[in-house]
Design an enzyme around this catalytic site. Structure first.
Site, PDB file in Angstrom:
ATOM      1  N   CYS A  70      -1.962   9.479   2.377  1.00 45.79           N
ATOM      2  CA  CYS A  70      -1.462   8.891   1.125  1.00 45.79           C
ATOM      3  C   CYS A  70      -2.402   9.142  -0.051  1.00 45.79           C
ATOM      4  CB  CYS A  70      -1.221   7.399   1.288  1.00 45.79           C
ATOM      5  SG  CYS A  70      -2.688   6.463   1.777  1.00 45.79           S
ATOM      6  N   GLU A 116       0.871  -1.179   0.000  1.00 45.12           N
ATOM      7  CA  GLU A 116       0.000   0.000   0.000  1.00 45.12           C
ATOM      8  C   GLU A 116       0.902   1.222   0.000  1.00 45.12           C
ATOM      9  OE1 GLU A 116      -3.183  -0.004  -0.363  1.00 45.12           O
ATOM     10  OE2 GLU A 116      -3.493  -2.169  -0.208  1.00 45.12           O
TER      11      GLU A 116
END
Length: 489
Positions: A244, A210
């Site tokens: 993110c 991720e």
């Protein structure tokens, strides 16, 4: 043996006892984890406040609320997720039992990130527990206080042998990566992601990465610019830009750049007051290293709003940059801070070309009332996720897989996707030692006639859904006929 070796060895030994596999045990562990968040909110939010200056409400909203939802979903759906999954059969296997059986992978390594230290570390753990695995949890050492709370609390609530917490920095992580795991789940940046993948390759260990990247945001001149900028402002400056999937930069036509700047400034004032430094809802950069990194990105661009900073407090005000060039420092890496560059383009086609010349991002945002325009962006670009007319909210939906593509990561999680990601989908076919004559077509000697029969039996699939419907229809017809006959007699 090192501390890391011992933790992994204990986890594997505990997994080999088989105690993590029964659904009752998984449910018990998930309920214990659920109880942790009910009973220890204060310790959790106090640590997050010290690490990232998040308010109590902000910590719950962005960290623990989603985890409570994920645990609740897993508890409700676990029996369904773990059950054998029936599949379509061909005529050759018509009398066989054919299904997919999800089974645990084994020992999973979960390496968390510092920006949302509970959310991105415990959410994969929920999936690992639900899937019946053991898991070694490595929280980010950057969030010192949160890592200590995690190390102290998790062993109190969940099986400390199956789910050990290993703290420490780079040397400890490197030592963990020298051990053999059955899956590695990493959240962080692509540079470290490559190191993780290289280490995993030595044992052919599958990985979920991720990562992140520069998530673009296109604002159509025909949209409600005030609402669009309000939502972009929220998405960008939440957690001081250390998200993110935050919109990394804006693409818009020159004619609306000034309006965009003014609307963002209005929203900054609305959310964080005239002085964000004193606002309890505005965070801080995690440490001085990242403070200096973000400040360097501003050196060759024009500041349109914000720019105030205080290194001693790791404070950078919500900042907007105008007329940013593609070659500017701020466009060379993921910003991961409260800086919003605006680049002007001639229109949608140029924006799409600009996006496609760069690495595939974790998220892509478009603001427009035009459904055709939104679909064009969707069809002509690639990203981990796409959101139209909002930011970040796709992360909150457990029924959507969350993950990247290309440089922004591989694999996905959330809800059932976490369970599937951390399970082996085992193909199962159970045949009886009967009806051997049917198998003659596959045994030597091979002939054209046998090939013809094999082609028919193997390529012909059976639609059991249609057959069941026809069976129900036939039964209803019989019942109706009986009723009519009795009525007439």
């Amino acid at each position: 043996m090192s501390r890391e070796q011992q933790a992994v060895a204990r986890a594997r030994k505990a997994f080999e006892t088989g105690r993590s596999k029964p659904l009752e045990y998984r449910i018990c562990q998930l309920k214990n984890l659920q109880r942790l968040f009910a009973e220890r909110q204060k310790e959790i939010v106090d640590a997050i406040k010290k690490d990232l200056n998040k308010s109590e409400q902000g910590a719950q909203l962005y960290e623990t609320l989603g985890l409570e939802g994920e645990i609740g979903l897993a508890l409700r759906k676990l029996k369904e997720w773990a059950a054998p999954r029936s599949v379509e059969k061909n005529l050759l296997t018509l009398s066989d039992t054919v299904y997919i059986q999800p089974e645990p992978l084994g020992v999973v390594l979960i390496i968390g990130a510092w920006n949302y230290p509970w959310a991105v570390t415990i959410q994969p753990l929920v999936g690992a527990i639900a899937a019946g695995n053991a898991a070694v949890v490595k929280p980010s050492e950057v969030c010192v206080h949160t890592a200590k709370v995690m190390e102290d609390l998790l062993p109190i609530y969940i099986d400390k042998e199956l789910y050990p917490v290993v703290t420490g920095g780079v040397p400890e992580t490197q030592e963990l990566l020298r051990q053999r795991f059955d899956h590695i789940f990493y959240t962080g940046n692509s540079t470290v992601g490559k190191i993780i993948m290289e280490a995993a390759a030595k044992n052919l260990t599958p990985v979920t990465l991720e990562l992140g990247g520069k998530s673009p945001c296109y604002i159509d001149k025909n949209c409600d610019i005030s609402i669009a900028c309000r939502r972009v402002t929220w998405g960008k400056y939440t957690n001081c830009g250390q998200t993110c999937i935050a919109p990394d930069y804006i693409l818009c036509e020159p004619s609306i750049q000034d309006r965009v700047i003014e609307e963002v400034k209005k929203s900054i004032k609305e959310f964080y007051t005239d002085n964000p430094k004193t606002c309890p809802d505005y965070g801080r950069i995690i440490n001085q290293h990242h403070f200096k990194r973000v400040m360097k990105l501003l050196s060759d661009s024009t500041i349109a709003a914000g720019g105030e900073n205080d290194e001693s407090d790791c404070y950078i005000a919500p900042t907007v940059l105008r007329d940013v060039k593609p070659e500017a420092n701020v466009m060379q890496e993921e910003i991961f801070g409260p800086v919003l560059p605006i680049l002007t383009v001639s229109g949608l086609d140029e924006a799409i070309k600009f996006i496609n010349k760069r690495e595939k991002p974790l998220a892509l945002y478009v603001f427009s009332p035009d459904e055709k325009l939104i679909n064009k962006v969707r069809d002509e670009t690639s990203s981990g996720g796409m959101v139209a007319n909002d930011c970040l909210v796709h992360f909150s939906i457990s029924s959507l897989p969350f993950g990247g593509v290309g440089n922004s990561g591989m694999g996905s999680y959330h809800g059932k996707f976490s369970f599937d990601q951390l399970s082996h989908m085992r193909s199962c076919l159970i045949k009886q030692l009967k009806m051997e004559g049917v198998n003659s077509m596959r045994y030597p000697p091979h002939t054209a006639k046998k090939l013809g029969w094999a082609r028919f039996f193997i390529l012909k699939t059976v639609d059991f859904g249609w057959m069941k419907k026809m069976l129900v229809f036939a039964m209803l017809a019989v019942v109706a006929a009986v009723v009519i006959q009795n009525y007439l007699s």
